[in-house]
Design an enzyme around this catalytic site. Structure first.
Site, PDB file in Angstrom:
ATOM      1  N   HIS A 134       0.863  -1.181   0.000  1.00 37.10           N
ATOM      2  CA  HIS A 134       0.000   0.000   0.000  1.00 37.10           C
ATOM      3  C   HIS A 134       0.898   1.229   0.000  1.00 37.10           C
ATOM      4  O   HIS A 134       1.661   1.450   0.939  1.00 37.10           O
ATOM      5  CB  HIS A 134      -0.927   0.016   1.221  1.00 37.10           C
ATOM      6  CG  HIS A 134      -1.863   1.196   1.232  1.00 37.10           C
ATOM      7  ND1 HIS A 134      -3.125   1.154   0.667  1.00 37.10           N
ATOM      8  CD2 HIS A 134      -1.709   2.456   1.711  1.00 37.10           C
ATOM      9  CE1 HIS A 134      -3.706   2.319   0.809  1.00 37.10           C
ATOM     10  NE2 HIS A 134      -2.862   3.136   1.437  1.00 37.10           N
ATOM     11  N   CYS A 135       0.808   2.013  -1.054  1.00 36.92           N
ATOM     12  CA  CYS A 135       1.680   3.173  -1.207  1.00 36.92           C
ATOM     13  C   CYS A 135       1.018   4.396  -0.579  1.00 36.92           C
ATOM     14  O   CYS A 135      -0.020   4.869  -1.081  1.00 36.92           O
ATOM     15  CB  CYS A 135       1.969   3.432  -2.682  1.00 36.92           C
ATOM     16  SG  CYS A 135       3.108   4.808  -2.963  1.00 36.92           S
ATOM     17  N   PRO A 136       1.579   4.954   0.498  1.00 38.72           N
ATOM     18  CA  PRO A 136       0.948   6.129   1.126  1.00 38.72           C
ATOM     19  C   PRO A 136       1.070   7.393   0.285  1.00 38.72           C
ATOM     20  O   PRO A 136       0.245   8.306   0.433  1.00 38.72           O
ATOM     21  CB  PRO A 136       1.706   6.256   2.452  1.00 38.72           C
ATOM     22  CG  PRO A 136       3.044   5.630   2.196  1.00 38.72           C
ATOM     23  CD  PRO A 136       2.786   4.512   1.226  1.00 38.72           C
ATOM     24  N   GLY A 145      -1.740   6.818  -2.142  1.00 36.39           N
ATOM     25  CA  GLY A 145      -3.016   6.630  -1.470  1.00 36.39           C
ATOM     26  C   GLY A 145      -3.805   5.461  -1.989  1.00 36.39           C
ATOM     27  O   GLY A 145      -5.040   5.466  -1.913  1.00 36.39           O
TER      28      GLY A 145
END
Length: 356
Positions: free
Chosen positions: A218-220, A223
């Site tokens: 999950h890439c912050p 998003g």
């Protein structure tokens, strides 16, 4: 009296949630007396009350959330059907009638977009008009083209379904979702939160609260989850972002060198004369360096046909990777093969009131 060792069997709630737990229980249990059996049952009930299972608790909270959302929809809508994305139990945010699927936290995406926009504006305002080499117009056109491409690519990777797998929920009808299980029966994975048997490389994302096929991470900063359906877009975003920041850094660094050689100034004088150019060069250098490292790391993963999750957890440290098809085939699988269709039709109609 000789004491007899007994092994606690899983309680009914946990065994219903994770069926494979019951299968792993030993069948050769020693015999116990009636008094020992009642004492064992009381201890088991007390142990279950003092140590609640986390998965069971999360399932109860998710069930309460779904029931509450159905009751609210029933009170506000007159018809008996609604779109699936209105009642989807995950944490996703939908736009354009369920056509665009986004993650629950847009802060990282907003910061990334602002960093790109501010870098492009600062380049046009403080660097491109400097008389060093090339003309003003060609440098501006090049930066605008790269800005447009990187922003469009960022929007695509952040709004594309990463490969969300349908949940085993009574409110999701067969006409709106595809419930097929891929892979051999012994290779599929069970998710106690989604209550499904998913493909072997699927994982549950705690941020988006979904099972994602071929989950990478999950890439912050985007998003969104990175999975089977948007991994190619993610790689292309890294390439285009690297080219964008390297382009701006190259001209910013050239401008700094020109001013230092022309006026015989040192670095401290640049903080007074052109702090914007120095700040832009420093930021774009850091961004280009980070994107370069990420690009090299992901190309390494593509060559091995591994996900970032599998690589970080050393899934194939002591065994051979069964998904490795060779260097060329691994790259063709990511960059050449067609993207599979979405497993969930978020625009499909579902009947929600009969399930309340």
């Amino acid at each position: 009296m000789a004491s007899t060792d007994t092994k606690n069997e899983p309680n009914d709630t946990v065994s219903n949630t994770l069926p494979e737990t019951a299968e792993s229980a030993h069948s050769d249990q020693p015999e116990i007396t009636l008094s020992e059996s009642s004492a064992y049952a009381e201890a088991a009930v007390e142990n279950a009350e003092t140590k609640p299972n986390l998965i069971v608790l999360r399932q109860k909270l998710a069930s309460a959330k779904r029931i509450l959302s159905r009751r609210l929809l029933k009170s506000f809508h007159g018809d008996r059907t609604t779109r699936l994305y209105h009642v989807w139990p995950g944490n996703n945010v939908f736009f354009c009638g369920g056509r665009l699927v986004c993650g629950p936290d847009p802060r990282g995406l907003v910061l990334t977009t602002m960093a790109i926009a501010m870098s492009s504006w600062s380049f046009a305002a403080y660097v491109a008009n400097d008389v060093v080499s090339f003309g003003y117009a060609p440098k501006i056109i090049g930066s605008l083209i790269l800005t447009f491409i990187v922003v469009v690519n960022l929007g695509m990777v952040s709004t594309t379904d990463p490969g969300i797998i349908s949940r085993n929920d009574q409110m999701l009808v067969e006409s709106a979702t595809e419930r097929g299980v891929e892979g051999d029966e012994e290779r599929v994975k069970y998710c106690g939160i989604c209550n499904i048997y998913g493909p072997p490389r699927s994982r549950h994302c705690d941020v988006c609260d979904n099972c994602v096929e071929k989950f990478d991470h999950h890439c912050p900063w985007i998003g969104q989850c990175i999975g089977l359906r948007n991994y190619r877009l993610y790689i292309s975003f890294l390439f285009i972002g690297l080219a964008f920041f390297a382009y701006i850094f190259a001209f910013s660094f050239q401008t700094i060198r020109h001013r230092m050689s022309q006026n015989n100034v040192v670095l401290i004088d640049l903080l007074r004369n052109c702090p914007e150019t120095l700040a832009l060069a420093s930021f774009t250098f850091a961004a280009a360096l980070l994107l370069g490292l990420l690009t090299c790391y992901n190309l390494y993963l593509v060559a091995l046909n591994q996900t970032a999750y599998e690589n970080c957890h050393q899934y194939y440290a002591s065994s051979q990777n069964p998904y490795d098809k060779g260097f060329l085939s691994n790259f063709m699988e990511v960059f050449y093969w067609s993207t599979p269709p979405s497993k969930v039709d978020f625009r499909g109609e579902v009947n929600i009131y009969d399930q309340v």
